[in-house]
Design an enzyme around this catalytic site. Structure first.
Site, mmCIF file in Angstrom:
data_model
loop_
_atom_site.group_PDB
_atom_site.id
_atom_site.type_symbol
_atom_site.label_atom_id
_atom_site.label_comp_id
_atom_site.label_asym_id
_atom_site.label_seq_id
_atom_site.Cartn_x
_atom_site.Cartn_y
_atom_site.Cartn_z
ATOM 1 N N LYS A 268 41.427 42.608 50.203
ATOM 2 C CA LYS A 268 40.111 43.042 49.706
ATOM 3 C C LYS A 268 39.407 41.895 48.989
ATOM 4 O O LYS A 268 39.979 41.281 48.100
ATOM 5 C CB LYS A 268 40.304 44.217 48.737
ATOM 6 C CG LYS A 268 39.066 44.573 47.906
ATOM 7 C CD LYS A 268 39.335 45.754 46.960
ATOM 8 C CE LYS A 268 38.176 45.991 46.005
ATOM 9 N NZ LYS A 268 38.418 47.110 45.056
ATOM 10 N N ASP A 273 32.301 43.533 41.872
ATOM 11 C CA ASP A 273 32.251 44.994 41.979
ATOM 12 C C ASP A 273 31.566 45.580 40.751
ATOM 13 O O ASP A 273 32.177 45.740 39.699
ATOM 14 C CB ASP A 273 33.672 45.554 42.123
ATOM 15 C CG ASP A 273 33.665 47.075 42.241
ATOM 16 O OD1 ASP A 273 32.574 47.655 42.475
ATOM 17 O OD2 ASP A 273 34.749 47.685 42.111
ATOM 18 N N LYS A 280 29.562 50.949 37.053
ATOM 19 C CA LYS A 280 30.647 50.875 36.069
ATOM 20 C C LYS A 280 30.048 50.714 34.677
ATOM 21 O O LYS A 280 28.947 50.182 34.522
ATOM 22 C CB LYS A 280 31.519 49.646 36.348
ATOM 23 C CG LYS A 280 32.443 49.780 37.541
ATOM 24 C CD LYS A 280 33.277 48.515 37.710
ATOM 25 C CE LYS A 280 34.196 48.621 38.917
ATOM 26 N NZ LYS A 280 35.233 49.644 38.801
ATOM 27 N N ASP A 291 37.572 40.958 41.725
ATOM 28 C CA ASP A 291 37.866 42.036 42.665
ATOM 29 C C ASP A 291 38.062 41.509 44.091
ATOM 30 O O ASP A 291 38.179 42.285 45.039
ATOM 31 C CB ASP A 291 36.743 43.084 42.607
ATOM 32 C CG ASP A 291 37.216 44.478 42.984
ATOM 33 O OD1 ASP A 291 38.428 44.731 42.918
ATOM 34 O OD2 ASP A 291 36.357 45.302 43.365
ATOM 35 N N ASP A 350 31.887 53.430 43.793
ATOM 36 C CA ASP A 350 32.828 52.524 43.138
ATOM 37 C C ASP A 350 34.199 52.544 43.821
ATOM 38 O O ASP A 350 35.053 51.710 43.530
ATOM 39 C CB ASP A 350 32.953 52.897 41.651
ATOM 40 C CG ASP A 350 33.539 51.783 40.818
ATOM 41 O OD1 ASP A 350 33.644 50.648 41.339
ATOM 42 O OD2 ASP A 350 33.887 52.035 39.650
ATOM 43 N N GLU A 352 34.882 51.452 46.663
ATOM 44 C CA GLU A 352 34.408 50.657 47.792
ATOM 45 C C GLU A 352 35.517 49.880 48.485
ATOM 46 O O GLU A 352 35.414 49.562 49.668
ATOM 47 C CB GLU A 352 33.313 49.680 47.314
ATOM 48 C CG GLU A 352 33.806 48.362 46.688
ATOM 49 C CD GLU A 352 34.651 48.533 45.428
ATOM 50 O OE1 GLU A 352 34.525 49.587 44.785
ATOM 51 O OE2 GLU A 352 35.437 47.627 45.106
ATOM 52 N N ARG A 354 38.563 50.668 49.420
ATOM 53 C CA ARG A 354 39.197 51.375 50.535
ATOM 54 C C ARG A 354 38.275 51.423 51.757
ATOM 55 O O ARG A 354 38.742 51.520 52.883
ATOM 56 C CB ARG A 354 39.636 52.770 50.079
ATOM 57 C CG ARG A 354 38.523 53.677 49.654
ATOM 58 C CD ARG A 354 39.013 54.850 48.806
ATOM 59 N NE ARG A 354 39.477 54.417 47.480
ATOM 60 C CZ ARG A 354 40.056 55.218 46.594
ATOM 61 N NH1 ARG A 354 40.271 56.485 46.875
ATOM 62 N NH2 ARG A 354 40.433 54.749 45.426
HETATM 63 N N1 BES Z 1 37.928 47.278 41.740
HETATM 64 C C1 BES Z 1 38.093 48.570 41.194
HETATM 65 C C2 BES Z 1 39.455 48.807 40.567
HETATM 66 C C3 BES Z 1 39.809 47.898 39.433
HETATM 67 C C4 BES Z 1 39.378 48.184 38.157
HETATM 68 C C5 BES Z 1 40.611 46.794 39.631
HETATM 69 C C6 BES Z 1 39.704 47.334 37.121
HETATM 70 C C7 BES Z 1 40.957 45.948 38.593
HETATM 71 C C8 BES Z 1 40.495 46.221 37.329
HETATM 72 C C9 BES Z 1 37.874 49.597 42.300
HETATM 73 O O1 BES Z 1 36.920 49.274 43.240
HETATM 74 C C10 BES Z 1 37.432 50.866 41.659
HETATM 75 O O2 BES Z 1 36.390 50.861 41.057
HETATM 76 N N2 BES Z 1 38.221 51.925 41.810
HETATM 77 C C11 BES Z 1 37.892 53.204 41.289
HETATM 78 C C12 BES Z 1 38.281 54.241 42.306
HETATM 79 C C13 BES Z 1 37.841 55.638 41.967
HETATM 80 C C14 BES Z 1 36.335 55.729 41.936
HETATM 81 C C15 BES Z 1 38.424 56.574 43.000
HETATM 82 C C16 BES Z 1 38.678 53.396 39.991
HETATM 83 O O3 BES Z 1 39.809 52.951 39.874
HETATM 84 O O4 BES Z 1 38.110 53.975 39.071
HETATM 85 ZN ZN ZN Z 2 36.643 47.267 43.539
HETATM 86 MN MN MN Z 3 34.969 49.752 42.615
#
Ligand code: BES
Ligand code: ZN
Ligand code: MN
Length: 506
Positions: A268, A273, A280, A291, A350, A352, A354
């Site tokens: 990825k 992000d 966020k 990210d 968010d 994204e 996947r």
């Molecule tokens: N890139 C983030 C996850 C992340 C957060 C990695 C902090 C490293 C540090 C990812 O894209 C994300 O935002 N995931 C969401 C998924 C949810 C909306 C299902 C999350 O973890 O809140």
């Molecule tokens: Zn992300």
């Molecule tokens: Mn995200």
């Protein structure tokens, strides 16, 4: 910094400093530390008895030789308890020893190969681990500090071994270790670059450089090509960004084009992000420049693999785009169609990672027919809640692959933990309007992320690495051993070693 492995006696070596070692609880040093102690008229054993040198794992004490040796300083690094010593501890202490001398201002130093003597490790493996620890441990990222006057660097590190009969294999170990560590450092460099520098186009330039230098095949899919391939999930994420988006493919043909397509590594690379329309919170958002750490590890692993030349074909695939809100951005409620025809309801823009991985995994498994396939992604905050920075959560659909990856992690120190993927976890990502939805809510968030990806790999043996915690993007981690505090290169070494292990089986 130049790293040498040579036969020699550390007691007569001349330079700015030397590194020797000591197990915890040893009162009378033997080996190299013992020989140095004699030349220093018992200074080291005196300090041990006074409790100033303890031998605790990773601890360093520097003493000045005041012209009693042809070197200015002796750094004694602690190996910890003898019975707990491992290859990874050799890596850690090798890093701490050279870093202590660097920070003391030394330029030209020598060190013993920790673990090769008293630690009784295999000399080749010990030499490799020491080289890895040294090269990774000396990594720094000061590119954007305009005043570098205080920055200390080493010019030369010489690893010394007294027994000339071991030198050939130890040189091989050092050469392998250097390649693996430099690859990891590349992943760190890329992850640490800010989002305004490390754009998707920048990653394409990096891939071009790697392809040229290491004779890799490069394929770049831009938005138009992705559209032709029906990559609606990737394009959905990319549509809010004004930066060109790319899927970057690097191919290493170590077994030749007639052999099986080989290992696939997918990473990825969301170069920033923001969360998109599901924005966020601003606190900590700057960490989302990292990210793309999975993509960075993928490019880096391709460099390492190309330089080590295992007899296996390996392809790295990096879907790269920003995730930003805009008038053109995809929205919650939108339904996207991935390149395998599956439809996805967007719950959160968010989630994204996947989505971009879905099309990359279809390309890996269906189009290129790669097998096995691994992917690395900073996918979920939930992964950090579950395992923190210590272990990567690995989600395999194939037990043998999972076990192999686990074993590699124990040896490399990039520790993994196998996570569950029971079918019941798939309930959370069923949608009323489409085949899938991209968020399963908070419970078992890392697992539902993996369950989502499982829909895009078909029957291919696959393992998903959620590195959101282990790659160290959550501010506040400390430098420890060879590990830097942020964007540490995980799982570059696991991926390189996986390619080596799969190649040696055939
Ligand atoms: N890139 C983030 C996850 C992340 C957060 C990695 C902090 C490293 C540090 C990812 O894209 C994300 O935002 N995931 C969401 C998924 C949810 C909306 C299902 C999350 O973890 O809140
Ligand atoms: Zn992300
Ligand atoms: Mn995200």
């Amino acid at each position: 910094m130049k790293l040498h492995m040579q036969t020699g006696d550390i007691t007569t070596w001349s330079g700015d400093g030397i590194v020797v070692n000591l197990f915890e609880g040893v009162l009378t040093p033997d080996g190299a530390a013992g020989a140095i102690d004699k030349k220093l008229k018992g200074l080291l054993s005196k300090l041990i008895k006074k409790g100033e040198i303890k031998g605790k794992l990773g601890g360093t004490v520097i003493v000045h030789t005041l012209d009693k040796l042809s070197t200015d300083r002796v750094c004694v690094v602690g190996l910890g308890k003898r019975e707990e010593f491992t290859l990874d501890r050799a890596r850690q202490v090798a890093a701490n020893g050279v870093r202590a001398l660097r920070d003391a201002g030394a330029k030209k130093i020598a060190a013993v190969v920790h673990g090769a003597g008293a630690g009784s490790l295999d000399p080749e493996a010990a030499a490799q681990a020491n080289a890895e620890g040294i090269v990774m441990g000396l990594w720094q990222f000061h590119k954007y500090h305009s005043d570098n006057a205080e920055t200390k660097t080493l010019d030369e590190v010489t690893l010394l071994e007294r027994d000339a009969s071991k030198i050939k294999v130890m040189k091989e170990g050092v050469a392998r270790g250097e390649i693996i560590a430099h690859a990891t450092n590349l992943a760190r460099d890329l992850a640490n670059e800010p989002g305004n520098a490390a754009t998707p186009a920048y990653l394409v330039e990096v891939a071009k450089g790697l392809a040229k230098k290491n004779e890799l095949e490069l394929i770049v899919l831009d938005r138009a090509k992705a559209k032709k391939l029906g990559m609606g999930a990737f394009l959905g994420v990319a549509q809010g960004s004004d930066e060109p988006a790319y899927i970057i493919i690097l191919r290493y043909w170590g077994a030749g084009k007639d052999a099986a397509p080989g290992l696939g590594i997918v990473g990825k690379a969301i170069t920033f992000d923001s969360g998109g329309i599901s924005l966020k919170p601003s606190e900590g958002m700057q960490d989302m420049k990292g990210d793309m750490a999975g993509g960075a590890a993928t490019l880096a692993a391709m460099q390492g693999i190309a330089q080590l030349k295992p007899k296996i074909n390996v392809t790295g695939i990096v879907p790269a785009t920003e995730n930003l809100p805009s008038g053109k951005a995809y929205k919650p409620g939108d339904i996207l169609t991935a390149s395998n025809g599956k439809t996805i309801e967007v719950i959160s823009t968010d989630a994204e990672g996947r989505l971009v991985l879905a099309d990359a995994l279809v390309y890996a498994t269906q189009t290129l027919k790669l097998s096995p396939v691994v992917d690395a992604a900073t996918l979920t905050g939930a992964m950090n809640i579950a395992l923190g920075a210590v272990r990567t959560g690995v989600f395999p659909n194939d037990q043998a692959l999972g076990e192999l990856v686990f074993e590699i992690g124990e040896a490399t120190g990039e520790k993994n933990w196998l996570m569950p993927m029971d079918a019941e976890y798939g309930e959370a990502i069923k949608s009323d309007w489409a085949d899938l939805k991209n968020s399963g809510g908070r419970p078992a968030g890392a697992v539902s992320g993996a369950m989502f990806l499982k829909n895009f790999v078909g029957e291919t043996p696959w393992a998903h690495f959620d590195i959101a915690g282990s790659v160290g993007l959550f501010s506040g981690a400390k430098v420890s051993g060879y590990k830097n505090k942020w964007g540490n290169g995980t799982p570059t070494r696991t991926f390189i070693n996986l390619a080596l292990r799969l190649a040696s089986k055939k």
